[in-house]
Design a protein around this motif. Structure first.
Motif, PDB file in Angstrom:
ATOM      1  N   ASP A 180      -5.090  -9.789   4.169  1.00 10.60           N
ATOM      2  CA  ASP A 180      -5.774 -10.262   5.370  1.00 10.60           C
ATOM      3  C   ASP A 180      -5.381 -11.702   5.665  1.00 10.60           C
ATOM      4  O   ASP A 180      -5.588 -12.597   4.859  1.00 10.60           O
ATOM      5  CB  ASP A 180      -7.295 -10.176   5.173  1.00 10.60           C
ATOM      6  CG  ASP A 180      -7.774  -8.733   5.115  1.00 10.60           C
ATOM      7  OD1 ASP A 180      -7.002  -7.841   5.504  1.00 10.60           O
ATOM      8  OD2 ASP A 180      -8.919  -8.508   4.665  1.00 10.60           O
ATOM      9  N   GLY A 181      -4.783 -11.905   6.834  1.00 17.77           N
ATOM     10  CA  GLY A 181      -4.430 -13.257   7.239  1.00 17.77           C
ATOM     11  C   GLY A 181      -3.055 -13.718   6.815  1.00 17.77           C
ATOM     12  O   GLY A 181      -2.718 -14.891   6.994  1.00 17.77           O
ATOM     13  N   GLY A 182      -2.237 -12.849   6.235  1.00 19.82           N
ATOM     14  CA  GLY A 182      -0.901 -13.300   5.864  1.00 19.82           C
ATOM     15  C   GLY A 182      -0.276 -12.477   4.749  1.00 19.82           C
ATOM     16  O   GLY A 182      -0.529 -11.277   4.630  1.00 19.82           O
ATOM     17  N   TYR A 183       0.531 -13.153   3.912  1.00 15.64           N
ATOM     18  CA  TYR A 183       1.259 -12.498   2.828  1.00 15.64           C
ATOM     19  C   TYR A 183       1.089 -13.307   1.544  1.00 15.64           C
ATOM     20  O   TYR A 183       0.898 -14.526   1.566  1.00 15.64           O
ATOM     21  CB  TYR A 183       2.747 -12.393   3.156  1.00 15.64           C
ATOM     22  CG  TYR A 183       3.057 -11.443   4.296  1.00 15.64           C
ATOM     23  CD1 TYR A 183       3.402 -10.116   4.057  1.00 15.64           C
ATOM     24  CD2 TYR A 183       3.007 -11.890   5.615  1.00 15.64           C
ATOM     25  CE1 TYR A 183       3.679  -9.254   5.104  1.00 15.64           C
ATOM     26  CE2 TYR A 183       3.292 -11.036   6.667  1.00 15.64           C
ATOM     27  CZ  TYR A 183       3.637  -9.715   6.404  1.00 15.64           C
ATOM     28  OH  TYR A 183       3.906  -8.872   7.449  1.00 15.64           O
ATOM     29  N   VAL A 184       1.192 -12.618   0.413  1.00 21.75           N
ATOM     30  CA  VAL A 184       1.194 -13.254  -0.904  1.00 21.75           C
ATOM     31  C   VAL A 184       2.555 -13.004  -1.538  1.00 21.75           C
ATOM     32  O   VAL A 184       2.944 -11.863  -1.761  1.00 21.75           O
ATOM     33  CB  VAL A 184       0.078 -12.691  -1.812  1.00 21.75           C
ATOM     34  CG1 VAL A 184       0.229 -13.229  -3.234  1.00 21.75           C
ATOM     35  CG2 VAL A 184      -1.286 -13.047  -1.261  1.00 21.75           C
ATOM     36  N   GLY A 185       3.300 -14.094  -1.799  1.00 16.57           N
ATOM     37  CA  GLY A 185       4.620 -13.978  -2.402  1.00 16.57           C
ATOM     38  C   GLY A 185       4.654 -14.408  -3.846  1.00 16.57           C
ATOM     39  O   GLY A 185       5.598 -14.086  -4.581  1.00 16.57           O
ATOM     40  N   SER A 186       3.624 -15.142  -4.287  1.00 19.79           N
ATOM     41  CA  SER A 186       3.565 -15.592  -5.674  1.00 19.79           C
ATOM     42  C   SER A 186       2.116 -15.916  -6.032  1.00 19.79           C
ATOM     43  O   SER A 186       1.277 -16.150  -5.151  1.00 19.79           O
ATOM     44  CB  SER A 186       4.443 -16.832  -5.887  1.00 19.79           C
ATOM     45  OG  SER A 186       3.960 -17.924  -5.113  1.00 19.79           O
ATOM     46  N   CYS A 217      -6.851 -10.640  -3.593  1.00 17.67           N
ATOM     47  CA  CYS A 217      -6.759  -9.962  -4.881  1.00 17.67           C
ATOM     48  C   CYS A 217      -6.093  -8.592  -4.764  1.00 17.67           C
ATOM     49  O   CYS A 217      -5.703  -8.003  -5.779  1.00 17.67           O
ATOM     50  CB  CYS A 217      -8.152  -9.812  -5.506  1.00 17.67           C
ATOM     51  SG  CYS A 217      -8.740 -11.304  -6.350  1.00 17.67           S
ATOM     52  N   SER A 218      -5.958  -8.066  -3.562  1.00 16.26           N
ATOM     53  CA  SER A 218      -5.263  -6.794  -3.401  1.00 16.26           C
ATOM     54  C   SER A 218      -3.786  -6.913  -3.783  1.00 16.26           C
ATOM     55  O   SER A 218      -3.126  -5.903  -4.040  1.00 16.26           O
ATOM     56  CB  SER A 218      -5.387  -6.305  -1.962  1.00 16.26           C
ATOM     57  OG  SER A 218      -4.804  -7.242  -1.056  1.00 16.26           O
ATOM     58  N   ALA A 219      -3.260  -8.140  -3.840  1.00 12.81           N
ATOM     59  CA  ALA A 219      -1.866  -8.364  -4.219  1.00 12.81           C
ATOM     60  C   ALA A 219      -1.708  -8.658  -5.706  1.00 12.81           C
ATOM     61  O   ALA A 219      -0.591  -8.857  -6.176  1.00 12.81           O
ATOM     62  CB  ALA A 219      -1.285  -9.537  -3.410  1.00 12.81           C
ATOM     63  N   TYR A 220      -2.819  -8.667  -6.449  1.00  9.60           N
ATOM     64  CA  TYR A 220      -2.746  -9.073  -7.859  1.00  9.60           C
ATOM     65  C   TYR A 220      -2.143  -7.980  -8.730  1.00  9.60           C
ATOM     66  O   TYR A 220      -2.525  -6.812  -8.659  1.00  9.60           O
ATOM     67  CB  TYR A 220      -4.135  -9.424  -8.380  1.00  9.60           C
ATOM     68  CG  TYR A 220      -4.104  -9.941  -9.804  1.00  9.60           C
ATOM     69  CD1 TYR A 220      -3.633 -11.219 -10.077  1.00  9.60           C
ATOM     70  CD2 TYR A 220      -4.518  -9.140 -10.865  1.00  9.60           C
ATOM     71  CE1 TYR A 220      -3.582 -11.693 -11.365  1.00  9.60           C
ATOM     72  CE2 TYR A 220      -4.477  -9.612 -12.163  1.00  9.60           C
ATOM     73  CZ  TYR A 220      -4.004 -10.890 -12.410  1.00  9.60           C
ATOM     74  OH  TYR A 220      -3.951 -11.357 -13.701  1.00  9.60           O
ATOM     75  N   GLY A 222      -1.052  -9.085 -12.248  1.00 10.27           N
ATOM     76  CA  GLY A 222      -0.721  -9.969 -13.358  1.00 10.27           C
ATOM     77  C   GLY A 222      -1.167  -9.463 -14.710  1.00 10.27           C
ATOM     78  O   GLY A 222      -1.423  -8.274 -14.910  1.00 10.27           O
ATOM     79  N   HIS A 223      -1.284 -10.395 -15.649  1.00 13.59           N
ATOM     80  CA  HIS A 223      -1.613 -10.063 -17.024  1.00 13.59           C
ATOM     81  C   HIS A 223      -3.067  -9.665 -17.210  1.00 13.59           C
ATOM     82  O   HIS A 223      -3.395  -8.851 -18.073  1.00 13.59           O
ATOM     83  CB  HIS A 223      -1.319 -11.263 -17.930  1.00 13.59           C
ATOM     84  CG  HIS A 223       0.136 -11.509 -18.140  1.00 13.59           C
ATOM     85  ND1 HIS A 223       1.098 -10.529 -17.988  1.00 13.59           N
ATOM     86  CD2 HIS A 223       0.817 -12.632 -18.516  1.00 13.59           C
ATOM     87  CE1 HIS A 223       2.285 -11.028 -18.253  1.00 13.59           C
ATOM     88  NE2 HIS A 223       2.145 -12.300 -18.580  1.00 13.59           N
ATOM     89  N   ASN A 224      -3.966 -10.274 -16.449  1.00 16.82           N
ATOM     90  CA  ASN A 224      -5.392 -10.077 -16.681  1.00 16.82           C
ATOM     91  C   ASN A 224      -5.866  -8.727 -16.162  1.00 16.82           C
ATOM     92  O   ASN A 224      -5.261  -8.137 -15.270  1.00 16.82           O
ATOM     93  CB  ASN A 224      -6.198 -11.201 -16.031  1.00 16.82           C
ATOM     94  CG  ASN A 224      -5.787 -12.564 -16.535  1.00 16.82           C
ATOM     95  OD1 ASN A 224      -5.334 -12.714 -17.676  1.00 16.82           O
ATOM     96  ND2 ASN A 224      -5.927 -13.578 -15.700  1.00 16.82           N
ATOM     97  N   SER A 225      -6.970  -8.268 -16.707  1.00 19.81           N
ATOM     98  CA  SER A 225      -7.519  -6.986 -16.262  1.00 19.81           C
ATOM     99  C   SER A 225      -8.208  -7.098 -14.915  1.00 19.81           C
ATOM    100  O   SER A 225      -8.470  -6.087 -14.258  1.00 19.81           O
ATOM    101  CB  SER A 225      -8.510  -6.451 -17.303  1.00 19.81           C
ATOM    102  OG  SER A 225      -9.573  -7.379 -17.502  1.00 19.81           O
ATOM    103  N   GLN A 226      -8.495  -8.325 -14.467  1.00 22.93           N
ATOM    104  CA  GLN A 226      -9.179  -8.539 -13.190  1.00 22.93           C
ATOM    105  C   GLN A 226      -8.640  -9.794 -12.530  1.00 22.93           C
ATOM    106  O   GLN A 226      -8.283 -10.767 -13.204  1.00 22.93           O
ATOM    107  CB  GLN A 226     -10.689  -8.658 -13.439  1.00 22.93           C
ATOM    108  CG  GLN A 226     -11.526  -8.795 -12.190  1.00 22.93           C
ATOM    109  CD  GLN A 226     -13.016  -8.712 -12.505  1.00 22.93           C
ATOM    110  OE1 GLN A 226     -13.487  -7.734 -13.072  1.00 22.93           O
ATOM    111  NE2 GLN A 226     -13.752  -9.748 -12.149  1.00 22.93           N
ATOM    112  N   CYS A 227      -8.576  -9.789 -11.208  1.00 23.24           N
ATOM    113  CA  CYS A 227      -8.034 -10.925 -10.463  1.00 23.24           C
ATOM    114  C   CYS A 227      -8.955 -12.134 -10.543  1.00 23.24           C
ATOM    115  O   CYS A 227      -8.524 -13.245 -10.846  1.00 23.24           O
ATOM    116  CB  CYS A 227      -7.809 -10.507  -9.015  1.00 23.24           C
ATOM    117  SG  CYS A 227      -7.443 -11.865  -7.870  1.00 23.24           S
TER     118      CYS A 227
END
Length: 240
Positions: A180-186, A217-220, A222-227
């Motif tokens: 929402d509102g853009g993009y997540v690249g990193s 958080c929809s783009a997460y 990573g290592h953790n079980s939760q964003c």
């Protein structure tokens, strides 16, 4: 790189299970030291690899030469439990102590998932051991992103018998994810773990978080079980 089928990994696990009150089976074979166990035998490598949910059945083997070279495999999940898939992490490296207080280690890990349609990936790692504490870094090139990790395990200084370890990772996505509102690249994520044995039980208090929040958080991935920020209390007892 060492490649072993599931039957051999299961054999290693069964050998360990047959040893009451032991988590590591160790034997010298000439100039080599062989270990079979239900716990990772490579502290530096296992501290730096991307964590994955450990299944009810897990184990591995490690073969080390007197010169410091080693190869091995660790399977965090044998794929036997419902909802778990077989994962085989093969590694090779070199570990060398300068003296009793300082040493270094470098190596590479190959991640393989035989039962699912997922591309294999690799991770390079290296680090220093100083007065019983470990400091390291790793870089992995996954199918969908690149990860860089810094890691510290302050095992050389444990106030009140409490172990402290920290991990910080940056993730660079190959394809930005629309939110929402853009993009997540990193994004980045991190974790802090406090550990202490108590009456035969390993107690872990873990705090984890990431740079993402809310709808991002929809783009997460990573290592953790939760964003979002999460506090976890884990108690584990080994019966063999």
């Amino acid at each position: 790189m060492l490649k072993t089928s599931r039957p051999l990994l299961l054999l290693g696990s069964l050998l360990v299970c047959s040893l009451a009150h032991a988590q590591i089976f160790q034997r010298e074979l000439g100039d080599f030291d062989l270990k079979l166990g239900t716990n990772p035998t490579r502290s530096m490598a296992q501290g730096l690899v991307k964590p994955s949910a450990v299944g009810s059945f897990h184990g591995g083997l490690d073969l080390t030469h007197d010169s410091g070279f080693y190869v091995g495999q660790w399977s965090p999940s044998m794929g036997i439990s419902p909802g778990k898939h077989l994962e085989v992490d093969s590694y090779a490296g070199f570990k060398h102590p300068f003296d009793q207080t300082l040493g270094y280690e470098v190596g590479v890990i190959h991640y393989r998932y035989p039962e699912v349609d997922t591309l294999d990936s690799h991770e390079l790692f290296g680090g220093l051991t100083l007065l019983g504490s470990r400091f390291g870094a790793a870089f992995s090139n996954d199918p969908d992103k690149q990860n860089g990790t810094l890691f510290a395990d302050l095992g050389g200084n444990q106030p009140f018998g409490i172990g402290v370890s920290l991990k910080y990772t940056t993730h660079q996505l190959n394809t930005p994810v629309a939110v929402d509102g853009g993009y997540v690249g990193s994004f980045t994520d991190w974790s802090l773990k406090l550990s202490r044995p108590f009456m035969g039980i390993d107690l872990d208090l873990i705090y984890s978080d990431s740079s993402l929040s809310g709808s991002n958080c929809s783009a997460y991935s990573g290592h953790n079980s939760q964003c979002d920020g999460l506090v976890t209390l884990k108690a584990e007892r080994s019966f063999y």
